[in-house]
Design a protein around this motif. Structure first.
Motif, PDB file in Angstrom:
ATOM      1  N   PRO A   1       0.551  -1.193  -0.039  1.00 41.28           N
ATOM      2  CA  PRO A   1       0.060   0.007  -0.294  1.00 41.28           C
ATOM      3  C   PRO A   1       0.862   1.373  -0.091  1.00 41.28           C
ATOM      4  O   PRO A   1       2.006   1.055   0.792  1.00 41.28           O
ATOM      5  N   LEU A   2       0.115   1.972  -0.372  1.00 38.65           N
ATOM      6  CA  LEU A   2       0.416   3.693  -1.041  1.00 38.65           C
ATOM      7  C   LEU A   2      -0.428   4.696  -0.088  1.00 38.65           C
ATOM      8  O   LEU A   2      -1.402   4.629  -0.583  1.00 38.65           O
ATOM      9  N   ALA A   3      -0.238   5.546   0.650  1.00 37.22           N
ATOM     10  CA  ALA A   3      -1.245   6.340   1.496  1.00 37.22           C
ATOM     11  C   ALA A   3      -2.373   5.436   1.375  1.00 37.22           C
ATOM     12  O   ALA A   3      -3.795   5.536   1.410  1.00 37.22           O
ATOM     13  N   GLY A   4      -2.550   4.533   2.120  1.00 33.61           N
ATOM     14  CA  GLY A   4      -3.541   3.121   2.278  1.00 33.61           C
ATOM     15  C   GLY A   4      -3.930   2.373   1.308  1.00 33.61           C
ATOM     16  O   GLY A   4      -5.276   1.548   1.259  1.00 33.61           O
ATOM     17  N   ARG A   5      -3.976   2.436   0.219  1.00 30.38           N
ATOM     18  CA  ARG A   5      -4.296   1.776  -1.154  1.00 30.38           C
ATOM     19  C   ARG A   5      -3.316   0.814  -1.711  1.00 30.38           C
ATOM     20  O   ARG A   5      -2.317   1.414  -2.060  1.00 30.38           O
ATOM     21  N   PRO A   6      -3.289   0.009  -2.531  1.00 28.32           N
ATOM     22  CA  PRO A   6      -2.275  -0.960  -3.708  1.00 28.32           C
ATOM     23  C   PRO A   6      -1.664   0.581  -4.194  1.00 28.32           C
ATOM     24  O   PRO A   6      -2.938   0.556  -5.050  1.00 28.32           O
ATOM     25  N   MET A   7      -0.757  -0.175  -4.612  1.00 26.56           N
ATOM     26  CA  MET A   7       0.138   0.767  -5.536  1.00 26.56           C
ATOM     27  C   MET A   7      -0.320   0.286  -6.466  1.00 26.56           C
ATOM     28  O   MET A   7      -0.813   1.399  -7.897  1.00 26.56           O
ATOM     29  N   LEU A   8      -0.602  -0.966  -6.926  1.00 20.37           N
ATOM     30  CA  LEU A   8      -1.311  -1.588  -8.110  1.00 20.37           C
ATOM     31  C   LEU A   8      -2.656   0.026  -9.057  1.00 20.37           C
ATOM     32  O   LEU A   8      -2.940   0.601  -9.686  1.00 20.37           O
ATOM     33  N   THR A   9      -3.988  -0.279  -7.556  1.00 20.65           N
ATOM     34  CA  THR A   9      -4.619   0.716  -7.410  1.00 20.65           C
ATOM     35  C   THR A   9      -4.590   2.176  -8.274  1.00 20.65           C
ATOM     36  O   THR A   9      -5.655   2.720  -7.953  1.00 20.65           O
ATOM     37  N   HIS A  10      -3.385   2.459  -7.547  1.00 22.70           N
ATOM     38  CA  HIS A  10      -2.917   4.529  -7.977  1.00 22.70           C
ATOM     39  C   HIS A  10      -3.221   4.060  -9.395  1.00 22.70           C
ATOM     40  O   HIS A  10      -3.302   5.567  -9.734  1.00 22.70           O
ATOM     41  N   LEU A  11      -2.310   3.329 -10.001  1.00 23.30           N
ATOM     42  CA  LEU A  11      -2.239   3.090 -11.122  1.00 23.30           C
ATOM     43  C   LEU A  11      -3.363   3.528 -11.684  1.00 23.30           C
ATOM     44  O   LEU A  11      -3.423   4.062 -13.162  1.00 23.30           O
ATOM     45  N   ILE A  12      -4.109   2.137 -11.383  1.00 25.57           N
ATOM     46  CA  ILE A  12      -5.553   1.600 -11.966  1.00 25.57           C
ATOM     47  C   ILE A  12      -6.423   3.026 -11.998  1.00 25.57           C
ATOM     48  O   ILE A  12      -6.628   4.042 -13.352  1.00 25.57           O
ATOM     49  N   ASP A  13      -6.431   4.078 -11.531  1.00 28.27           N
ATOM     50  CA  ASP A  13      -6.971   5.138 -10.876  1.00 28.27           C
ATOM     51  C   ASP A  13      -6.681   6.245 -12.009  1.00 28.27           C
ATOM     52  O   ASP A  13      -7.634   7.062 -12.499  1.00 28.27           O
ATOM     53  N   THR A  14      -5.450   5.882 -12.472  1.00 26.14           N
ATOM     54  CA  THR A  14      -4.894   7.642 -13.242  1.00 26.14           C
ATOM     55  C   THR A  14      -5.146   7.512 -14.235  1.00 26.14           C
ATOM     56  O   THR A  14      -5.390   8.258 -14.638  1.00 26.14           O
ATOM     57  N   CYS A  15      -5.167   6.029 -14.776  1.00 26.50           N
ATOM     58  CA  CYS A  15      -5.121   6.463 -16.253  1.00 26.50           C
ATOM     59  C   CYS A  15      -7.373   6.289 -16.537  1.00 26.50           C
ATOM     60  O   CYS A  15      -7.194   5.756 -17.271  1.00 26.50           O
ATOM     61  N   ALA A  16      -7.693   6.717 -15.551  1.00 24.03           N
ATOM     62  CA  ALA A  16      -9.397   6.218 -15.325  1.00 24.03           C
ATOM     63  C   ALA A  16     -10.007   6.934 -16.477  1.00 24.03           C
ATOM     64  O   ALA A  16     -10.720   6.186 -17.456  1.00 24.03           O
ATOM     65  N   SER A  17      -9.427   8.433 -16.205  1.00 25.63           N
ATOM     66  CA  SER A  17     -10.093   8.787 -17.349  1.00 25.63           C
ATOM     67  C   SER A  17      -8.955   8.871 -19.126  1.00 25.63           C
ATOM     68  O   SER A  17      -9.812   9.465 -19.765  1.00 25.63           O
ATOM     69  N   MET A  18      -8.232   8.213 -18.860  1.00 20.83           N
ATOM     70  CA  MET A  18      -7.959   8.165 -20.271  1.00 20.83           C
ATOM     71  C   MET A  18      -8.237   6.623 -21.220  1.00 20.83           C
ATOM     72  O   MET A  18      -8.446   6.640 -22.695  1.00 20.83           O
ATOM     73  N   PHE A  19      -7.212   5.517 -20.812  1.00 22.24           N
ATOM     74  CA  PHE A  19      -8.024   4.486 -21.051  1.00 22.24           C
ATOM     75  C   PHE A  19      -9.015   3.292 -21.102  1.00 22.24           C
ATOM     76  O   PHE A  19      -9.341   4.087 -19.885  1.00 22.24           O
ATOM     77  N   THR A  20      -8.919   2.559 -21.092  1.00 16.75           N
ATOM     78  CA  THR A  20      -9.814   1.143 -21.473  1.00 16.75           C
ATOM     79  C   THR A  20      -8.298   0.720 -20.290  1.00 16.75           C
ATOM     80  O   THR A  20      -6.919   0.275 -21.555  1.00 16.75           O
ATOM     81  N   ARG A  21      -8.397  -0.297 -19.083  1.00 18.02           N
ATOM     82  CA  ARG A  21      -7.402  -0.707 -18.612  1.00 18.02           C
ATOM     83  C   ARG A  21      -7.257  -2.070 -18.752  1.00 18.02           C
ATOM     84  O   ARG A  21      -8.217  -2.613 -18.539  1.00 18.02           O
ATOM     85  N   VAL A  22      -6.170  -3.388 -19.182  1.00 20.47           N
ATOM     86  CA  VAL A  22      -5.725  -4.149 -18.995  1.00 20.47           C
ATOM     87  C   VAL A  22      -4.712  -4.694 -18.166  1.00 20.47           C
ATOM     88  O   VAL A  22      -4.020  -4.015 -18.402  1.00 20.47           O
ATOM     89  N   VAL A  23      -4.605  -5.382 -16.928  1.00 22.25           N
ATOM     90  CA  VAL A  23      -3.873  -5.874 -16.261  1.00 22.25           C
ATOM     91  C   VAL A  23      -3.563  -6.507 -16.208  1.00 22.25           C
ATOM     92  O   VAL A  23      -4.040  -8.015 -16.244  1.00 22.25           O
ATOM     93  N   VAL A  24      -1.861  -7.517 -16.438  1.00 21.63           N
ATOM     94  CA  VAL A  24      -1.120  -8.403 -16.494  1.00 21.63           C
ATOM     95  C   VAL A  24      -1.029  -8.785 -15.309  1.00 21.63           C
ATOM     96  O   VAL A  24      -0.723  -8.196 -14.931  1.00 21.63           O
ATOM     97  N   VAL A  25      -1.511 -10.140 -15.055  1.00 22.16           N
ATOM     98  CA  VAL A  25      -0.674 -10.547 -13.918  1.00 22.16           C
ATOM     99  C   VAL A  25      -0.387 -11.929 -14.222  1.00 22.16           C
ATOM    100  O   VAL A  25      -0.490 -12.291 -15.737  1.00 22.16           O
TER     101      VAL A  25
END
Length: 436
Positions: free
Chosen positions: A26-50
């Motif tokens: 976590p960073l500031a109380g939530r997973p670092m991955l979620t920070h990045l996903i939300d930053t991309c929200a207004s611009m992209f369709t998001r695909v996460v490779v796991v």
């Protein structure tokens, strides 16, 4: 034109030395991955490779498109796993351990394709210590190739411009370039960074977008996680200060990603605010308090040394004082709990005073139970309210009482043994014994 962000989140993260997948730290109380996903929200369709071995990462990325990398054979093979979802527009590939990149920087990365007839845009930065970063070889804003540190020559290691791991290009180009990447390198892995030299071999210009170092703090270790936390906390504090919040010692205040604080709130030193906190205007949060999952209404005073736990709602002009803990409690407007008190699973009416040392006994060893206290009630010091129990309006509860039954409005309750005084039984002088 459709835009797709492919977020690579299948890495092992061995340097974190943790059972928790790296991108879930976590960073500031939530997973670092979620920070990045939300930053991309207004611009992209998001695909996460796991990775196939990381169901927790897939759960954190939901409900976005999830792609599984069957074998960890490099960042390029991870990106190729997302090929069916590239679409026909632009594709941006970014590493999941780069959570601080701003949406503005992503916009610059896409805009790079319009400069100097570029067909590929890459993200780069100049860290204070380039260390083990891959180096960007090129000049005049155009990249020739990216060389990984382990494969770099001594001269190449002197280059200060470093690869961040962001790549943008047309979907058809990206798919073709990815198919041409091989694993002829010291690690026998398929490096995504080879996409630059492959594009250049086709005669394509590769534009460099140089971002601020503080946006590009890739996280591979606990120390790098702490560094990113410092940067993010600084951003959050500055945003609050700019919005009209006073912090007397900002560096000692820690915030969550979703903290909401209105103007003219004063936050004293050494306050920690966890996720899910909303604080209304004119409130004072005094030193050494901890808040999470709560709402604090206008004009309330919290602390010092108070703990407000999830599910609590503090009414207007209410006071929560020294060493007071609230959990799932609604404290009414103007109500006060100023000293050494625990209120759990309770509802306290307006203008009620809770005396020092009072507790709600909300747990019977099997289940939680609620305590309801009306308005304009006076609860004396050192009272135990054994839930489930209800206290009506305008009640007085004598100090030291153990309340186990409901109390009707306008009553006084005394629930303690009668004091007995034995005359002449006090301490009497006794002869001193010789010391041994």
């Amino acid at each position: 034109m459709d835009k797709v962000a492919v977020i690579l989140a299948a890495g092992l993260g061995t340097r974190m030395k943790s059972n928790l997948p790296k991108v879930l730290h976590p960073l500031a109380g939530r997973p670092m991955l979620t920070h990045l996903i939300d930053t991309c929200a207004s611009m992209f369709t998001r695909v996460v490779v796991v990775s196939s071995g990381d169901p927790a990462v897939a759960a954190a990325a939901a409900p976005h498109q999830i792609v599984v990398q069957a074998e960890r054979t490099g960042t390029a093979s991870a990106a190729k796993a997302a090929l069916p979802y590239f679409g026909t527009g632009l594709v941006t590939i970014i590493y999941g351990d780069n959570p601080l990149i701003s949406s503005r920087t992503f916009g610059h990365l896409a805009a790079a394709l319009g400069d100097q007839r570029c067909r590929l845009g890459i993200l780069a930065t100049r860290p204070p210590d380039p260390g083990m970063f891959g180096r960007v070889v090129g000049e005049h804003g155009l990249a020739e190739r990216i060389v990984e540190f382990v494969d770099a020559t001594p001269e190449e290691r002197k280059i200060t411009l470093c690869n961040v791991g962001g790549f943008t290009g047309a979907a058809t180009d990206m798919a073709r370039w990815l198919s041409l990447i091989d694993n002829r390198n010291s690690k026998s892995e398929f490096y995504l960074t080879d996409i630059v030299s492959i594009a250049r071999d086709e005669g394509a210009n590769v534009g460099i977008v140089e971002a601020e170092w503080t946006e590009c703090l890739g996280i591979n270790s606990r120390s790098e996680l702490a560094r990113a936390e410092r940067v993010l906390q600084s951003r959050l504090r500055e945003a609050l200060l700019d919005s009209g919040v006073t912090m007397t010692a900002p560096d000692t205040v820690f915030l969550a990603w979703d903290t909401k604080i209105e103007t003219d709130v004063v936050i004293e030193p050494n306050v920690v605010i966890g996720p899910g906190v909303t604080i209304a205007a004119g409130t004072r949060i005094r030193a050494f308090s901890y808040l999470e999952g709560c709402v604090v209404s206008r004009g309330a005073v919290i602390g010092p040394y108070a703990r407000i736990r999830p599910g609590s709602h503090i009414g207007e002009d209410a006071h929560v004082g020294n060493f007071v803990e609230l959990k799932a409690t609604a404290l009414g407007n103007g109500a006060k709990a100023n000293h050494l008190t625990y209120l759990g699973d309770s509802e306290i009416g307006a203008h009620t005073n809770i005396g020092a040392g009072t507790i709600t006994c909300n747990y019977d060893g099997v289940a939680k139970h609620r305590t309801t206290i009306g308005s304009n009630v006076f609860i004396g010091s050192d009272v135990a309210l054994v839930a489930p129990v209800s206290v009506g309006d305008r009640v007085i509860v004598a100090a030291g009482s153990v309340i186990t039954e409901n109390i009707d409005a306008d009553s006084m309750a005394i629930a303690r043994s009668r004091q007995v005084v034995k005359q002449g039984r006090g301490m009497k002088p006794r002869p001193l014994k010789d010391s041994v």
